[in-house]
Structures are given as C-alpha cells and as structure tokens.
Design an enzyme around this catalytic site. Structure first.
Site, PDB file in Angstrom:
ATOM      1  N   LYS A   1       0.797  -1.330   0.069  1.00 33.23           N
ATOM      2  CA  LYS A   1      -0.086   0.125  -0.007  1.00 33.23           C
ATOM      3  C   LYS A   1       0.915   1.341   0.013  1.00 33.23           C
ATOM      4  O   LYS A   1       2.030   1.392   0.615  1.00 33.23           O
ATOM      5  CB  LYS A   1      -0.912  -0.088   1.289  1.00 33.23           C
ATOM      6  CG  LYS A   1      -0.249   0.167   2.654  1.00 33.23           C
ATOM      7  CD  LYS A   1      -1.342   0.232   3.570  1.00 33.23           C
ATOM      8  CE  LYS A   1      -2.246  -0.749   4.046  1.00 33.23           C
ATOM      9  NZ  LYS A   1      -2.945  -0.613   5.351  1.00 33.23           N
TER      10      LYS A   1
ATOM     11  N   ALA B   1     -11.999   6.957  -2.201  1.00 38.58           N
ATOM     12  CA  ALA B   1     -11.326   8.272  -1.740  1.00 38.58           C
ATOM     13  C   ALA B   1     -10.552   7.950  -0.395  1.00 38.58           C
ATOM     14  O   ALA B   1     -10.844   8.653   0.629  1.00 38.58           O
ATOM     15  CB  ALA B   1     -12.370   9.571  -1.443  1.00 38.58           C
TER      16      ALA B   1
ATOM     17  N   CYS C   1      -2.068   9.624  -7.363  1.00 40.53           N
ATOM     18  CA  CYS C   1      -3.118   9.630  -6.542  1.00 40.53           C
ATOM     19  C   CYS C   1      -3.788  10.802  -6.680  1.00 40.53           C
ATOM     20  O   CYS C   1      -3.675  11.839  -6.390  1.00 40.53           O
ATOM     21  CB  CYS C   1      -2.784   9.483  -5.072  1.00 40.53           C
ATOM     22  SG  CYS C   1      -3.991   9.102  -4.090  1.00 40.53           S
TER      23      CYS C   1
ATOM     24  N   THR D   1      -6.192   5.499 -10.867  1.00 42.36           N
ATOM     25  CA  THR D   1      -7.571   5.664 -11.298  1.00 42.36           C
ATOM     26  C   THR D   1      -7.998   6.936 -11.774  1.00 42.36           C
ATOM     27  O   THR D   1      -7.244   7.688 -11.767  1.00 42.36           O
ATOM     28  CB  THR D   1      -8.405   5.711  -9.747  1.00 42.36           C
ATOM     29  OG1 THR D   1      -7.654   6.706  -9.001  1.00 42.36           O
ATOM     30  CG2 THR D   1      -8.321   4.284  -8.927  1.00 42.36           C
TER      31      THR D   1
END
Lengths: 258, 303
Positions: free
Chosen positions: B45, B70, B130, B193
């Site tokens: 992560k 989110a 991100c 994303t």
C-alpha cells in the site's frame, strides 16, 4: 481466524416478509468455525448493477450439522438478486470475517441484546452462543410494525424476548430505548446492532448508566478483509477498518458524540 | 509449462502478474488464500514519510462495473513499515515493491531513502498519480515538468528498480511517460484511477466525503488498454499495465498491447485468489497457442 473462499449450496431460501429473506446454506466440506458478530462476503451473480460482494452478518451457525443461516434485507439490486436464489443454487462466500462480540467473564452477568431491523440478524447467533455458555440473554427487538419483527420464535428458544414497534402493533409502542425493560431492569452489558440512530441512542443510554456497551457497525465496504480501507470508522486509535477491527466495537473506543 | 518470466529494470519476475498498490494491503491479508511467493511481484500500500489518517468516511461508491474510492493514502508512515511490516515480509520469495508517495519532492526523497535501507525491497513504485490527496500526488503526475523533477530527485537517491505510476487524468499520458523515462525511470505503470464522482439522488448529496474519487474496475479497462498501447509505443522502458483487469484474458490483452507485466487491483476485492487464477490462465493460454515464453506475446498486437 483463517479466512476461506468457498462455494456453499443453498438448501432453503425462505421469504420472511416483503423485505427480508432467510438463506440456509451448507457445504460438502466442513464449514470453518465462526463466531457471533462475524460476517460473510457474498459474490452476487446475475445482477448487472452489482459489482462488489455483499457483506452479510451471520444469523446462525450450527457446527454439528454444517449449516449456516444468513438473514438478508432487500436493499438494492444485489440483495434483491440474492432473494431469488433457490435450493440447489451455489453461492461463493469469503468468510468468516471480522471480530466478534465479547463474552462476559462472569456467567451471572445480566445482558441485553438490542436489535433493530436487519440488525437483529447477528443477535440470534449471539444469543444462542450466550445461552450455551450459561447466560440467558434478554432480547430487545425493535421495528416499525409487527410485520417487520423477524424470527421471534427462534429468539424465544434462547432467551427472554421484548419488543417495541413504532406503531404499537406489537410489544410496547415507541423506540427500543423507551422500553420499560431498560428503564426498570439493571444490566451489566448491552450489545446492539441496527440503524445508526438507534445504536447511538442505545450507546447514550449505556454511557449515562455506565453500562458496558458494544455496537456492531455496517460501514460501506468493498473487500471485507482489510485491504481497501474504505469502511473506516473514526476511533480513539484513528481510522480503523470496520471489517477487520470490527464490526463490533466497544462504545468507549468510538468517536461518537454520545 | 511456458516460461512466464519477465524483466522490469533489475527485477526478475517469475511471472508477469503483480498486485496493485492500495488493493493488496501488505500482502499478509491474502496469506490465508494463497502462497504469496507465487506472485511475480507485489506492491504494498501507498507509503508516505509521515503517517496519514486518510480522508473521512464515506470513502467508497459502487458503480455497475467498478467502484470509486477516496481513501487518501491512509498509512502509518514509512518508519512503521520499516520497523513493523518489513521484517514479516522480507523472506517471502517474490519481489516486494513499495509504493512511495509524498506532498513535496523532499517527502518523496526522504521516504525513498528510508525504503532504500531495506535490503529485501526489490524496487519502488513512485506514486505521482493519486487523485485523492489535496497536495502532491496527482499534482506531480499531471505535468511533464513536475513529473520529471520528482523522478530526477528520487533517481539520485535510489539505485534499485524505479517504477513510476502514471495518472490517466491528463491530456497526453505519453508525455509524462517520456519525461519519467528521460530522468531515469526503469519502468512506468499505468493507469492509476480516473477521477470520477457519484451522487445520491435521494439525499441530493455526493456519496464520497471528498465529492470526487478514483474510479477503478472493468469500466476503466478500455481506457487503460488504450493508454498502455500508446505508452508502450512511446517509450523504450517496460510498461506495466493495470486498470480493470479481472481475469487472465484481460491480462493477455494488456500484454498484447505492449505491457511487460500487469497489476491486478480492484479484482482482489472480489476474488482474493484472482492473481493465482490469472497466472494459471496465462500459462494455459500460452501452452494452448504454442508459445514457449510470455515474451512472445508482449506487444504482439496485430493491427
């Protein structure tokens, strides 16, 4: 506890009313041990609008007969699709997930299990578990009306059942926190699961009376085993995953305004 | 059995299947489901220099073919990783890659320097993409100049394999990829994303606490595939493809488009064993079609 991915067979799907159904599942393989408060993640097949698994709490589990029950509320496309399952269908589960309720150290302690709506589901397994350990639980179950009170006969097997309905059609009229049993009887432990406003009200009552209280949360989750970090709850230890650190929390660890 | 091994920078991967950061925890969460050493690599992560609480709940919204998140890089910081997590992971026989993020170039460098002390970490994936943090993150990845600056600074302090994770939220992803390559990146991974949004019609409010979030899942696959194909033609360094890969067939499509390896992300949430199924499926596909090595299908798209 070790987590598993398994295909289980649906042996029964019983409609309890317009909004709830009860799935009875079994497997040719031995089911893993499960604890009250834990949940499963179900893969939903055949629902075009359902992408993620659905977390469902364990309603009952009998190790000897290798049977697992899930009480499901029809909330959206995913759960409505599950409602159409028939005996012989197969369900893919990731389970058992999450922690469990805490058993009182002393069997003489008095406990009340407060459930509302689909939040009554884990209370059946929890009540049975307590009964098997010498503690007769008191169940306080709340609903809008009599038609939404589920599994009352099942609950009566394991403890004393008290009900409240908002329209007064069964038990005392009002909310669970207004029930006379909470006003008149002393409890050592309260366990609750249901709509958040109900749990907050129960938590406030417990805090005011200085009674130990555990709540079972159902924050929106994707994975169910602690990797997506979506289902977090704000606690005294910061954001923690409800799926792994919960779903059961002691109210003293939550950052709730109670 | 076909030869599944591929090379990314100095990394020797036993197969081209990796896990995407933010969808695989520290890997340990999957150890009940399969043997982690079967993976070509696993990317843990997002890690930052200082601990981060991440964004407020709600952090997730489901869509018909994907999800929005989110999370906001919630993590306990690189020192916690080094002290508490790394000792438990270091002996797993796979490539451990740490995803590094920051709000400033100095953050990225300091975090990387700490990771560089950990012998068994095979490489880092620099997250300049991100969408869920207010400062830094995607801001570095949406401009070729700032992407170049952060890659250059990190390259100076990190001798092992450096992968740069790219954002699809740009006009031309190949520009950013070329900037990363020019500053010494060993590989680029794409896509992170896509910025998206969900609204609750009943409440007339956004579903996510942050209003917008990162979209992932099968719904982004065609976009990811296109960007991987474009980028693989624009750079010489290996491209790692990700975005909506749910099964071995999706993985093959990314390899044909030019990806040397793939990452699986959101699919891990739905099927914790999906990576192993993709490795097995890929092997079967190669055998069935008479390929001796997975390298034979990388970039083999016929147009």
């Amino acid at each position: 506890m070790k987590k598993h991915v398994m295909d289980l067979s649906v042996t029964e799907n019983t409609s309890l009313n317009a909004n709830y159904f009860l799935l009875k599942l079994t497997s040719a393989q031995k089911l893993p041990d499960m604890l009250p408060g834990q949940f499963v993640e179900i893969k939903v097949e055949g629902s075009p609008n359902t992408f993620l698994r659905r977390p469902i709490s364990i309603n009952n589990y009998i190790a000897e007969t290798n049977e697992l029950w899930l009480l499901v509320q029809k909330v959206g496309d995913g759960t409505r699709t599950l409602g159409k399952l028939q005996a012989g269908d197969t369900l893919n589960l990731v389970f058992p997930l999450g922690n469990s309720f805490t058993t009182p150290e002393n069997a003489s302690k008095s406990v009340v299990l407060v459930g509302g709506g689909v939040g009554t589901a884990p209370m059946l397994f929890w009540g049975k578990y307590l009964k098997e350990r010498g503690i007769t639980p008191n169940f306080l179950l709340g609903a809008r009306s009599e038609a939404d009170l589920l599994q009352l006969d099942e609950f009566r097997k394991y403890g004393n059942v008290y009900t409240t309905t908002e329209d007064g059609s069964h038990g005392e009229k009002g909310y669970v926190t207004q029930h006379s049993i909470l006003q008149n009887q002393q409890f050592d432990h309260i366990y609750t699961c249901g709509p958040k406003p109900m749990m907050v009200a129960v938590a406030k009552y417990a805090k005011a009376k200085d009674i130990s209280c555990e709540v079972s949360l159902e924050n929106t989750m994707a994975c169910g085993f602690g990797v997506c970090l979506c289902c977090v709850e704000n606690t005294v230890n910061g954001h923690v995953c409800v799926c792994t650190e919960g779903p059961v929390f002691n109210i003293k660890d939550l950052q709730w305004q109670i | 059995m076909a030869d599944l091994s591929v090379k990314i920078g100095q990394l020797e991967l036993k197969n081209p299947v990796m896990t995407a950061s933010g969808t695989f925890g520290f890997g340990e969460e999957f150890s009940d489901f399969f043997d982690l050493s079967r993976l070509g690599g696993y990317i843990v992560k997002g890690t930052t220099l200082a601990p981060r609480q991440g964004n407020a709940y709600p952090r997730m919204a489901e869509t018909p073919a994907g999800m929005l998140n989110a999370v906001g890089l919630q993590n306990k910081g690189v020192h916690y990783f080094a002290d508490e997590i790394y000792p438990r992971l270091k002996d797993i026989d796979s490539n451990l890659i740490v995803n590094v993020s920051g709000s400033t170039i100095e953050d990225y460098v300091a975090c990387t320097e700490k990771v560089a002390e950990l012998d068994k970490v095979s490489g880092i994936e620099l997250n300049i993409s991100c969408p869920n943090v207010k400062q830094g993150g995607m801001a570095f990845g949406t401009c070729a100049c700032s992407a170049a600056d952060v890659v250059k600074a990190v390259r100076k302090v990190y001798p092992k394999t450096l992968i740069v994770k790219l954002s699809p939220n740009v006009t031309d992803i190949t520009e950013i990829a070329r900037a990363a390559e020019a500053e010494g990146a060993d590989s680029v991974s794409l896509i992170n994303t896509l910025l998206g949004m969900a609204i609750d019609a009943d409440k007339r409010r956004p579903v996510l606490s942050t209003v917008t979030g990162g979209l992932s899942g099968p719904c982004v696959k065609p976009i990811a595939l296109r960007m991987v194909w474009q980028t693989a033609r624009a750079v010489k360094i290996p491209v790692i493809g990700l975005g909506g890969i749910m099964n071995w067939r999706d993985a093959v499509e990314f390899l044909l488009a030019g990806a040397t390896a793939v990452q699986l992300g959101t699919a891990n949430f739905i099927d914790p064993e999906v990576t192993i199924k993709v490795i097995d499926g890929l092997n079967e596909y190669l055998n069935k079609n008479g390929y001796k090595s997975v390298n034979e299908i990388i970039g083999a798209l016929e147009i």
